[in-house]
Design a protein around this motif. Structure first.
Motif, PDB file in Angstrom:
ATOM      1  N   UNK A 254       0.825  -1.213   0.000  1.00  0.00           N
ATOM      2  CA  UNK A 254       0.000   0.000   0.000  1.00  0.00           C
ATOM      3  C   UNK A 254       0.852   1.253   0.000  1.00  0.00           C
ATOM      4  N   UNK A 255       1.937   1.247   0.812  1.00  0.00           N
ATOM      5  CA  UNK A 255       2.810   2.425   0.868  1.00  0.00           C
ATOM      6  C   UNK A 255       3.480   2.659  -0.476  1.00  0.00           C
ATOM      7  N   UNK A 256       3.991   1.566  -1.062  1.00  0.00           N
ATOM      8  CA  UNK A 256       4.673   1.710  -2.347  1.00  0.00           C
ATOM      9  C   UNK A 256       3.719   2.265  -3.400  1.00  0.00           C
ATOM     10  N   UNK A 257       2.497   1.753  -3.403  1.00  0.00           N
ATOM     11  CA  UNK A 257       1.504   2.260  -4.358  1.00  0.00           C
ATOM     12  C   UNK A 257       1.212   3.736  -4.110  1.00  0.00           C
ATOM     13  N   UNK A 258       1.148   4.133  -2.834  1.00  0.00           N
ATOM     14  CA  UNK A 258       0.889   5.535  -2.502  1.00  0.00           C
ATOM     15  C   UNK A 258       1.975   6.437  -3.077  1.00  0.00           C
ATOM     16  N   UNK A 259       3.247   5.994  -2.878  1.00  0.00           N
ATOM     17  CA  UNK A 259       4.331   6.820  -3.407  1.00  0.00           C
ATOM     18  C   UNK A 259       4.291   6.855  -4.924  1.00  0.00           C
ATOM     19  N   UNK A 260       3.959   5.723  -5.516  1.00  0.00           N
ATOM     20  CA  UNK A 260       3.857   5.692  -6.979  1.00  0.00           C
ATOM     21  C   UNK A 260       2.803   6.693  -7.458  1.00  0.00           C
ATOM     22  N   UNK A 261       1.679   6.736  -6.761  1.00  0.00           N
ATOM     23  CA  UNK A 261       0.599   7.660  -7.135  1.00  0.00           C
ATOM     24  C   UNK A 261       1.073   9.110  -7.020  1.00  0.00           C
ATOM     25  N   UNK A 262       1.779   9.389  -5.923  1.00  0.00           N
ATOM     26  CA  UNK A 262       2.290  10.744  -5.723  1.00  0.00           C
ATOM     27  C   UNK A 262       3.234  11.143  -6.850  1.00  0.00           C
ATOM     28  N   UNK A 263       4.155  10.238  -7.213  1.00  0.00           N
ATOM     29  CA  UNK A 263       5.123  10.595  -8.245  1.00  0.00           C
ATOM     30  C   UNK A 263       4.452  10.733  -9.602  1.00  0.00           C
ATOM     31  N   UNK A 264       3.416   9.916  -9.837  1.00  0.00           N
ATOM     32  CA  UNK A 264       2.678  10.077 -11.086  1.00  0.00           C
ATOM     33  C   UNK A 264       2.052  11.459 -11.158  1.00  0.00           C
ATOM     34  N   UNK A 265       1.453  11.873 -10.052  1.00  0.00           N
ATOM     35  CA  UNK A 265       0.800  13.187 -10.024  1.00  0.00           C
ATOM     36  C   UNK A 265       1.818  14.290 -10.277  1.00  0.00           C
ATOM     37  N   UNK A 266       2.957  14.213  -9.583  1.00  0.00           N
ATOM     38  CA  UNK A 266       3.989  15.242  -9.761  1.00  0.00           C
ATOM     39  C   UNK A 266       4.485  15.250 -11.207  1.00  0.00           C
ATOM     40  N   UNK A 267       4.673  14.027 -11.755  1.00  0.00           N
ATOM     41  CA  UNK A 267       5.146  13.932 -13.139  1.00  0.00           C
ATOM     42  C   UNK A 267       4.191  14.587 -14.114  1.00  0.00           C
ATOM     43  N   UNK A 268       2.908  14.314 -13.948  1.00  0.00           N
ATOM     44  CA  UNK A 268       1.914  14.871 -14.870  1.00  0.00           C
ATOM     45  C   UNK A 268       1.837  16.394 -14.722  1.00  0.00           C
ATOM     46  N   UNK A 269       1.898  16.875 -13.484  1.00  0.00           N
ATOM     47  CA  UNK A 269       1.863  18.325 -13.258  1.00  0.00           C
ATOM     48  C   UNK A 269       3.042  19.001 -13.946  1.00  0.00           C
ATOM     49  N   UNK A 270       4.222  18.394 -13.783  1.00  0.00           N
ATOM     50  CA  UNK A 270       5.429  18.971 -14.373  1.00  0.00           C
ATOM     51  C   UNK A 270       5.319  19.013 -15.891  1.00  0.00           C
ATOM     52  N   UNK A 271       4.879  17.901 -16.450  1.00  0.00           N
ATOM     53  CA  UNK A 271       4.776  17.807 -17.904  1.00  0.00           C
ATOM     54  C   UNK A 271       3.763  18.818 -18.444  1.00  0.00           C
ATOM     55  N   UNK A 272       2.604  18.897 -17.794  1.00  0.00           N
ATOM     56  CA  UNK A 272       1.571  19.779 -18.330  1.00  0.00           C
ATOM     57  C   UNK A 272       1.959  21.246 -18.166  1.00  0.00           C
ATOM     58  N   UNK A 273       2.676  21.591 -17.081  1.00  0.00           N
ATOM     59  CA  UNK A 273       3.123  22.980 -16.942  1.00  0.00           C
ATOM     60  C   UNK A 273       4.052  23.346 -18.083  1.00  0.00           C
ATOM     61  N   UNK A 274       4.954  22.424 -18.401  1.00  0.00           N
ATOM     62  CA  UNK A 274       5.904  22.722 -19.473  1.00  0.00           C
ATOM     63  C   UNK A 274       5.191  22.911 -20.793  1.00  0.00           C
ATOM     64  N   UNK A 275       4.263  22.002 -21.081  1.00  0.00           N
ATOM     65  CA  UNK A 275       3.545  22.092 -22.355  1.00  0.00           C
ATOM     66  C   UNK A 275       2.755  23.385 -22.438  1.00  0.00           C
ATOM     67  N   UNK A 276       2.059  23.740 -21.339  1.00  0.00           N
ATOM     68  CA  UNK A 276       1.236  24.942 -21.351  1.00  0.00           C
ATOM     69  C   UNK A 276       2.091  26.181 -21.535  1.00  0.00           C
ATOM     70  N   UNK A 277       3.222  26.207 -20.840  1.00  0.00           N
ATOM     71  CA  UNK A 277       4.085  27.380 -20.954  1.00  0.00           C
ATOM     72  C   UNK A 277       4.580  27.552 -22.370  1.00  0.00           C
ATOM     73  N   UNK A 278       4.945  26.451 -22.999  1.00  0.00           N
ATOM     74  CA  UNK A 278       5.428  26.557 -24.365  1.00  0.00           C
ATOM     75  C   UNK A 278       4.309  27.074 -25.273  1.00  0.00           C
ATOM     76  N   UNK A 279       3.113  26.536 -25.075  1.00  0.00           N
ATOM     77  CA  UNK A 279       1.992  26.902 -25.933  1.00  0.00           C
ATOM     78  C   UNK A 279       1.609  28.363 -25.748  1.00  0.00           C
ATOM     79  N   UNK A 280       1.593  28.845 -24.496  1.00  0.00           N
ATOM     80  CA  UNK A 280       1.113  30.194 -24.246  1.00  0.00           C
ATOM     81  C   UNK A 280       2.249  31.205 -24.181  1.00  0.00           C
ATOM     82  N   UNK A 281       3.437  30.827 -24.585  1.00  0.00           N
ATOM     83  CA  UNK A 281       4.543  31.772 -24.642  1.00  0.00           C
ATOM     84  C   UNK A 281       4.952  32.322 -23.294  1.00  0.00           C
ATOM     85  N   UNK A 282       4.785  31.519 -22.242  1.00  0.00           N
ATOM     86  CA  UNK A 282       5.133  32.023 -20.916  1.00  0.00           C
ATOM     87  C   UNK A 282       6.523  31.560 -20.493  1.00  0.00           C
ATOM     88  N   UNK A 283       7.206  30.851 -21.402  1.00  0.00           N
ATOM     89  CA  UNK A 283       8.505  30.272 -21.038  1.00  0.00           C
ATOM     90  C   UNK A 283       9.515  31.345 -20.659  1.00  0.00           C
TER      91      UNK A 283
END
Ligand SMILES: Nc1ncnc2c1ncn2[C@@H]1O[C@H](COP(=O)(O)OP(=O)(O)O)[C@@H](O)[C@H]1O
Ligand SMILES: [Mg+2]
Lengths: 283, 360
Positions: A254-283
């Motif tokens: 259960x703990x390992x799965x929890x950490x996996x979920x957390x890292x997935x969330x962080x990964x997706x947030x990081x990726x989407x911020x980068x994509x959005x910034x590139x798209x909206x010229x905020x880089x």
């Protein structure tokens, strides 16, 4: 300007609470996730293993649940965005006197208990629920559609529950888009549609990003609604983690799965911020 | 043929009339300013021309085309906003290219025209920057380049210089005027700053409460104001109360109170009418110890130095004071408080306005 030292003092109370009641317990779970689970006995003393993590990527069942969770997060986020943006635009730009009533309507569902709302969806979506009964009575279908205990049911329920968050974020963002900048585009030859796609949409990107991250994270970590609309067998990561801890008592897994979920969330947030910034010229 | 024509243009919001039946015709290549205090409807007129506000009454013609019902993107105008309104998510280059791309200009031609427009405002080296990386004056110049690049039929400015500091504003005034002359582009410029309007324009329209008071050359506006409002709005006016003592042809004599009399070349009101009297500070000549005929005698009550000029507050009688100016380096630049002086006032610069609340 606030000096950095004073800034620290301003966030100190919150930081202390978060550290004491959130960060420390989470970190205490870290060793557990590397422990070995002995069925019936609990944690094996002094044995460390990566097994709990490797199983998440090698085990077909875990992999399926992970993909299902990510897919659900993505679908719900997109559905909230597609349905929420027009509504947010109307609230932000529509007649002044509609604004407060519309916002109240958006907030209103949030005042109802989550369990009650999820039960509402069970009543609607079950095999002998309102929707299926209506469709059968109208002669549109002969056998009930499967609307629960699958992705469809979870998507419908979670989209409904998290739509208000998305709308409120988008309203704030759209209201922040300067009207003069839109007018400038219009005088330079942009049609209304082009003004929207070339100015309004990119300039509301911060709100789109914030709303999407919020809805995505809430969706992949939601427990109550997936449990109620997914039943005991159709699991997402949150319900799986819950069962590992509470049903199987397999804390390491259960703990390992929890950490996996957390890292997935962080990964997706990081990726989407980068994509959005590139798209909206905020880089 | 006029480049831009308003025919009885009007705008109301509910019961409030914001612009009242404004008619005017701007010639090809002319620089016209709309001048008036804040809230008099200048921006509303400009936005109606641009198609951003729908007129309640009247027509707008560009050349001979009636554009009253056209959306903004079909009017082919350039608009420069007070807030600059640059696209924050696009580079300077892309900001300037925006209007050209809308007109299907592409490739080498696009690049040439963007570079041309940026060079005109001396920002050739700034194409790759984002607006937030520029100073206010530079942002303003990008906004001008962006409006100019598609070669608009008419250029519109809404108080473009009011967010700049004084020195930069003076520079930009000259730069803008030079640019406009060079391109020969018809320009409608909105401002509440009379110095700006008078120095840059071929003609000025003075507005008050949505009504066009006078539309004329800067010289006419200054020397021959058509209404009391124009007289008191332009220049640095002294305002006094008094009455018409004597009518004599077009002019006559005004009575100032304290037994003082003042000739004026133009008076509209009948003898005995109460009037507000406007005398421009810069139209008063001030001398040590008057012996001149027709001059008013007074004593210096206050002196204030402002660089090129010195302002004196001169007391003529109990409750009657005037502000007068002198060059700061002449013989009259160091008059002490309490010294007696004579004021010679040009009758053509004395204006009588119907007193507030009384009929004209
Ligand atoms: N959308 C609107 N609704 C109601 N009144 C407005 C609106 N826009 C402008 N006004 C009013 O019209 C008047 C003129 O405004 P404006 O044209 O912006 O003046 P200026 O640019 O000369 O300062 C002001 O009194 C303003 O309050
Ligand atoms: Mg204005």
């Amino acid at each position: 300007m606030i000096a950095p030292r004073h800034g620290l003092m301003l966030i100190a109370p919150l930081a202390l609470v978060l550290a004491g009641f959130f960060l420390v317990p989470v970190l205490m779970m870290l060793p557990t996730s590397f422990a070995e689970y002995v069925p019936g006995a609990g944690l094996a003393k002094g044995v460390w293993t990566l097994e709990n993590y490797t199983r998440i990527v090698t085990d077909d069942y875990y992999r399926e649940v992970i993909w299902r969770t990510l897919g659900l997060g993505l679908f719900v986020t997109l559905a909230c965005l597609v349905m929420g943006y027009p509504l947010a635009y109307l609230i932000a730009r529509g007649p002044e006197r509609w604004r407060v009533p519309l916002i109240l309507l958006v907030i209103f569902p949030m005042m109802l208990n989550l369990v009650v709302r999820s039960f509402g969806w069970i009543a609607l979506l079950a095999n002998r629920g309102l929707v299926n009964n209506l469709l059968i009575d109208l002669g549109l279908i002969s056998a009930p559609l499967k609307l629960m205990f699958n992705l469809t049911g979870l998507m419908i329920g979670l989209t409904h529950i998290y739509l208000p968050f998305m709308v409120l974020m988008l309203v704030a963002a759209i209201r922040n888009v300067p009207r003069d900048v839109e007018s400038a585009a219009a005088t330079l030859g942009s049609s209304r549609l082009h003004v929207f796609t070339s100015v309004t949409l990119p300039l509301s990107a911060p709100g789109i990003l914030a709303g999407s991250i919020l809805v995505f994270v809430l969706t992949i970590s939601a427990l109550v609604t997936p449990r109620m609309l997914g039943g005991p067998t159709y699991k997402v990561m949150a319900t799986l983690i819950y069962d590992e801890f509470m049903q199987l008592l397999d804390w390491p897994s259960g703990s390992a799965l929890s950490f996996a979920l957390t890292f997935m969330a962080i990964g997706v947030i990081w990726l989407s911020s980068r994509l959005t910034k590139r798209w909206a010229g905020m880089a | 043929m006029s480049a831009l024509t308003f025919e009885r243009l009007g705008k109301s919001y509910g019961d409030a009339t914001v612009v009242q039946d404004v008619s005017l015709a701007i010639k090809e290549g002319e620089f016209v300013s709309l001048l008036g205090p804040s809230g008099c409807g200048k921006t509303t007129i400009l936005r109606m021309v641009a198609g951003l506000v729908t007129p309640s009454r009247g027509r707008i013609l560009i050349g001979s085309d009636d554009v009253t019902a056209l959306p903004p993107n079909k009017r082919g105008l350039g608009l420069v906003f007070q807030s600059y309104a640059l696209f924050p998510h696009l580079t300077v280059y892309e900001n300037v290219a925006f209007g050209l791309r809308r007109r299907k200009v592409a490739g080498a031609e696009l690049e040439k025209r963007v570079k041309e427009a940026l060079a005109m405002v001396r920002l050739g080296a700034f194409g790759e920057r984002y607006p937030r990386q520029l100073s206010g004056g530079q942002q303003q110049r990008v906004a001008i380049a962006r409006a100019l690049a598609p070669h608009p039929r008419v250029l519109l400015f809404d108080e473009p210089l009011s967010n700049l500091d004084a020195q930069l504003r003076d520079e930009m005034q000259i730069e803008l005027k030079r640019l406009q002359r060079g391109l020969g582009i018809t320009t409608l410029f909105v401002t509440h700053d009379q110095g700006e309007a008078l120095s840059m324009s071929d003609r000025v329209g003075v507005m008050a409460k949505g009504v066009m008071q006078q539309f004329a050359t800067p010289e006419d506006i200054y020397h021959r104001p058509a209404t009391g409002f124009v007289a008191s709005f332009i220049g640095k006016p002294n305002r006094l109360t008094g009455s018409v003592a004597l009518r004599n042809g077009a002019g006559g004599t005004l009575s100032l109170g304290g037994g003082l009399k003042l000739p004026a070349s133009l008076i509209d009101q009948p003898e005995g009418a109460k009037v507000d009297i406007v005398i421009r500070q810069e139209a008063i000549r001030l001398h040590r110890d008057g012996t001149e005929t027709g001059a008013l005698a007074g004593t210096i009550a206050l002196r204030s130095f402002s660089g090129a000029r010195v302002q004196y507050v001169v007391k003529l009688a109990e409750q009657v004071e005037l502000v007068a100016e002198a060059p700061s380096s002449g013989p009259d630049s160091e008059l002490a408080i309490g010294s007696s002086v004579a004021l010679a006032i040009d009758p053509a610069s004395v204006f009588a306005m119907s007193a507030e609340g009384t009929a004209a």
